[in-house]
Design an enzyme around this catalytic site. Sequence first.
Site, short mmCIF file in Angstrom:
data_model
loop_
_atom_site.label_atom_id
_atom_site.label_comp_id
_atom_site.label_asym_id
_atom_site.label_seq_id
_atom_site.Cartn_x
_atom_site.Cartn_y
_atom_site.Cartn_z
N LYS A 85 4.24 -7.55 4.36
CA LYS A 85 2.81 -7.56 4.64
C LYS A 85 2.41 -8.79 5.45
CE LYS A 85 -1.48 -7.04 1.88
NZ LYS A 85 -1.93 -6.93 0.47
N SER A 161 -4.98 -3.36 -0.31
CA SER A 161 -4.96 -4.00 0.98
C SER A 161 -3.61 -3.93 1.70
CB SER A 161 -5.37 -5.47 0.83
OG SER A 161 -4.43 -6.17 0.03
N SER A 185 -3.47 -3.55 -4.90
CA SER A 185 -3.23 -3.46 -3.46
C SER A 185 -1.87 -2.97 -3.02
CB SER A 185 -3.50 -4.82 -2.80
OG SER A 185 -4.88 -5.08 -2.75
#
Length: 477
Positions: A85, A161, A185
């Site tokens: 990420k 996210s 997330s």
Amino acid sequence: MPQQTQVPLLGSTIEQLRSGFADGSTTPSDALELTIAQMESVQPVINAIAATDLGAAREAAAAATRRWEQGRALGPLDGVPVTVKDSVNAVGLPWRHGTKPNNGLPEAVVDAPPTARLRDAGAVIVGKTTMPDFGMLASGVSSLYGVVRNPWDVSVTPGGSSSGAGASLAVGLTWGAIGTDIAGSVRLPAAHCGIVAIKPTQGRVPHLAPSTVRSAGPMARTVADVAELYRVVGRFDARDTLALDDENDCGKPILPLEDVSGLRVGVLSDMGYGLPVDEATLRTLRSAAEALSSGGCEVTELPAPFGPDVYDALDLLYVVRARAELESHGERGGEVLPGLVRWIEAAGPLSATDYERALGRVAADQMSFAAMQSDVDIVLSPVLPSAAFPAEHLGMNQERPLEHCCFTAWFNQTGQPAVSIPFGEDNGHPVAVQLAGPRFSDRTVLALAGWLEASRGKDLDWPLEPRSTPGHVWKEA
């Protein structure tokens, strides 16, 4: 492009890819070039990739190819293309945290613990995946990256996210990803995108900066693939001062449970607050509960743990976290996503006393939530109240964009491991269930998830070409 006669198929498993490496029918370099070709095809549509260093990736794949040819592979992930990420530091790649004010920061010079473990294992880090500003939205909208789209239906969100991670795995881009999870997330995008993810016991997967609620988590298309990633990244790293010691059996494979009889499963279908759970999600939850019951689990219903006002204090903690990051950007704060700023500003002026009171309320509520699970071994719940919402929206409730994380967020507060696994569908969108267990039961939760995955009797029909109209979610296994 790959020159072998047998090329690893997009959407295959790590085990299938590794078998190709072992018998010489394909190579890590072949797998990387397949990944790059797929990325070039789908990135303009789904917007899942934040940055790449293809030169370094090709060098890593070539080195892995030589190791496999010489019979000295580093382990089960050697040569496997993966991503991390945007918020996870990786040498040679930028850290932007999803927000425009960070555009232009220098590239990282030190790997975060999950990245370091992946490199040690020989995994090929293709690049970094997109995320919303500050990681403080459960959707894929970012001031820097724009809108991330779900390949099952490009009109809807991939969740967040860890938005790009979920979307890229569903579209067959890589074989694994590392996301982060502070309110759901990794599990939320896993649910939206039909993949599997674990939010581990707090401290089990070291990450920086150390946190009592945020955790890095493996994401992949199958439970077995998540388990492979977990075994690699879930190792002690002294840089995280809250990291746990290695598990006693950390070197052993995590296999699906053969017998689930006697496990006490509590079904949680209502948190007592938040958006109502829709019928398709409840139907999927009941189906998973029935499968566990048929396997011999003792299944009971859990009461709603909270009252309608419980979310106010938790939302305030999120707002303060986001406000601190917003204010750190000074004049460039005006570049942050306007909808996120509106949510922050709607809280009005806050004092340190307000924050302390909210901390105390959340601490009391998380202890109550943990205590209500004392008579069960596993909690089975939805991940989301419903399967989909528009890609451009900040959340199901745009005024409080993390409110729909009600089934996921409290396991961050208690530090428990929780897995999202797809188990149903709603008009062409995957629907997932969540399995959560006591702290330190990560392997058991993954093993039970493997059993439940096998009980479906069908596999996902991956959207390897992003779909503008929802299609079939399942195919026969």
